[in-house]
Design an enzyme around this catalytic site. Structure first.
Site, short mmCIF file in Angstrom:
data_model
loop_
_atom_site.label_atom_id
_atom_site.label_comp_id
_atom_site.label_asym_id
_atom_site.label_seq_id
_atom_site.Cartn_x
_atom_site.Cartn_y
_atom_site.Cartn_z
CE1 TYR B 86 -3.71 2.55 1.04
CE2 TYR B 86 -1.85 3.56 2.19
CZ TYR B 86 -3.14 3.64 1.68
OH TYR B 86 -3.85 4.80 1.81
CD GLU B 164 -5.90 4.38 -0.86
OE1 GLU B 164 -5.96 4.90 0.26
OE2 GLU B 164 -6.83 3.70 -1.35
#
Lengths: 260, 342
Positions: B86, B164
């Protein structure tokens, strides 16, 4: 502001230099204005696209307190102008705020005078109208020492922690009311201070956004929860753990204050 | 403004973030070999809802998804990988500096992850090699520089509030590819990126409305007061249908627009308004309400509106509302008590 007794020495609008508004002289630049007058503070009503320039201008003219009413300034621009002001030793309140009022003395902002009476409660808030609402509710029995709307943007010049500390040292303030909302971690940081015993005065908290969904912006640019940071639950829990009573509705704030 | 995955990936490419080869389509297409068909929706949890499919038959997969009402698909090469990470960037609200958030556990709901670490990159200096090294060490991979610099650039140069990559795939050969994108642009900065809006065929819009799914419409002025209003409705046992903030200094037109919009939400039969007029004038609000109700009547819609109205020019506002038999209150608590009972 003039009606409320605030001493407005000058206005600034490029191209309008040499004119007057309600007897207040207008200048083309802040530098011109401070040559002729002594000014401690500046209030900015300039539209968002031009507001950062107005802030830089005030800072460079040596003004040390700048209240920015303007909403919708891009976050990154706000971050830059606040860093610049700090570097130059100036304080910004806002942006996207209603300003500051010291009832029956002075007003720098757009808070409606009808909601305020000189008294003993210091209020710090991320919201405008909600502040007027709470102020009016406690006007009769308690009144307010100073009320500051710090602004609804994600990045602001003066945060809740700084204001709460100032209220704690302010002889006119007996109780401190914190009106927060979802997003960010200011309320949590205030709670930590209280928990550590660094705030002596009695406090009451209120957080708006119990029913707000995640990742949705609730009107204010700052009222949004990303990556689970600054949820309603986290704020209420932090305040309660610090021994700060939390009102369920704005109406309860008055009841709690009267019971302290 | 939240971007679609494919729009976010367009931006990724522009800032040097590697993404899988793919095409965007609204019709079934022929495709050689294994592919991922990804429904383009703004809501999350597409995977759980079966709207992202790995398939050897792209043509029929799109046909099936179209039957579910999906209109746009991103078809991408299938990328076998051994690990998912991530990585995201956003602005730190406390310092005003960009933050890089990283976790060795990608592909999951990041809110439930316990090992997200943030790295602050001061705005004055930007991303440096030692930032990259620190994040690479934390994630246990190499080659992160273009991803970190790209995400940072999206925040600083493209005014993203959040950029993101989840997941960031680690291939067997160590290469990295951004498999998904989530980019939210700062609504207040959209005027700086008109070229992007044009490219994506999106319009700058002020989002004053958030839908909540209940049956009681909520309109207020000021974000805090409006949120407090919907919270109070919920606490009293009602179900808010929305959050609608008309903002500061709204005139009759804005009020009319707000009320019509909220009244048109599915299931709404009542609207509660909570207005404290500072720079907003109560008479303007009242006129806006009357105008909206006239229009609703013409449309044959039965909507009951309850108004709490105080502040600047309140007496004129009350007079106008009473003249039209619209219930008006000075206190929202009283309004709630009466309106919820009715």
């Amino acid at each position: 502001m003039l009606q409320y007794g605030t001493k407005i020495v000058a206005g600034v609008t490029p191209g309008k230099g040499g004119t007057e508004v309600y007897g207040v002289p207008v200048y083309d630049t802040v530098a011109d204005a401070v040559k002729e007058h002594e000014a401690d503070a500046s209030i900015i009503f300039v539209p968002a696209r031009f507001a950062p320039d107005a802030v830089y201008e005030a800072v460079d003219a040596g003004i040390k307190l700048i209240v920015v009413i303007t909403e919708h300034i891009p976050i990154i621009e706000t971050a830059k102008m606040i860093k610049y002001a700090k570097m130059k030793g100036a304080r910004i309140i806002g942006p996207n705020c209603p300003g500051i009022i010291n009832p029956e003395n002075s007003l720098v902002g757009i808070l409606p005078p009808r909601a305020f009476r000189k008294g003993k409660v210091g209020i710090v808030s991320r919201s405008g109208t909600l502040t007027y609402e709470v102020s009016e509710l406690i006007k009769k029995e308690l009144g307010q020492s100073t009320v500051i709307g710090i602004g609804g943007d994600p990045i602001i010049g003066t945060d809740m922690v700084e204001v709460v500390k100032a209220f704690d040292e302010d002889p006119e303030t007996e109780y401190i009311v914190v009106i927060g909302e979802i997003g960010g971690t200011m309320e949590e940081r205030v709670a930590q201070l209280k928990k550590k015993g660094l705030i002596k005065k009695k406090m009451v908290g209120y957080i708006a956004g119990l029913t707000a969904p995640r990742e949705k912006r609730m009107g204010h640019a700052g009222a949004v929860v990303y990556m689970g940071m600054g949820t309603f639950e986290s704020k209420v829990k932090a305040l309660k753990e610090a021994g700060i009573p939390v009102a369920n509705t704005p109406y309860e704030i008055k009841d709690i204050l009267l019971s302290l | 403004m939240r971007l679609y995955e494919y729009e976010g990936k367009e931006l990724f490419k522009m800032v040097g973030i590697k993404v899988p080869k793919g095409v965007i389509t609204s019709e079934p297409i022929k495709w050689e070999g294994k592919a991922v068909v990804k429904s383009q929706l703004l809501e999350g949890a597409r995977g759980k809802r079966g709207l992202v499919r790995v398939t050897d038959d792209v043509y029929n997969t799109i046909l099936e998804l179209k039957k579910l009402g999906i209109q746009k698909f991103l078809v991408e090469e299938y990328i076998p990988h051994s690990k998912e990470l991530y990585l995201s960037a956003l602005i730190d609200r406390d310092t005003g500096d960009p933050l890089i958030a990283a976790s060795p556990e990608g592909g999951i709901d990041i809110e439930s992850s316990t090992n997200v670490k943030t790295f602050r990159i001061p705005l004055e200096r930007g991303v440096k090699t030692y930032d990259v090294i620190a994040i690479e060490k934390y994630l246990g991979v190499k080659g992160l520089e273009p991803f970190i610099k790209g995400l940072y650039s999206l925040v600083v140069d493209y005014n993203a509030e959040l950029a993101e990559i989840n997941p960031l795939a680690v291939l067997d050969n160590g290469n990295l590819v951004a498999l998904d994108s989530k980019v939210i642009l700062d609504d207040n900065a959209l005027y700086l990126h008109e070229d992007l809006l044009k490219k994506f065929n999106r319009q700058e819009q002020v989002e004053s409305l958030v839908e909540l799914g209940g049956d009681i419409g909520i309109v207020g002025n000021g974000a805090g007061l409006t949120m407090a209003t919907m919270d109070m409705v919920k606490l009293s046992g009602g179900n808010p249908a929305d959050f609608y903030d008309i903002g500061g200094g709204a005139g009759r037109e804005k009020v009319r627009e707000a009320l019509l919009k909220v009244a048109s939400l599915p299931g709404v039969t009542r609207v509660f308004m909570n207005i404290y007029g500072g720079i907003t004038r109560c008479d303007e609000v009242a006129i806006g309400i009357v105008n909206a109700l006239n229009e609703l009547e013409k449309q044959g819609k039965k909507i009951k509106v309850y108004v709490r109205l105080v502040g600047t020019n309140e007496e004129e506002g009350w007079r106008i509302l009473k003249e039209h038999n619209i219930p008006v209150y000075q206190d929202f608590k009283t309004l709630l008590g009466e309106a919820l009972r009715s």
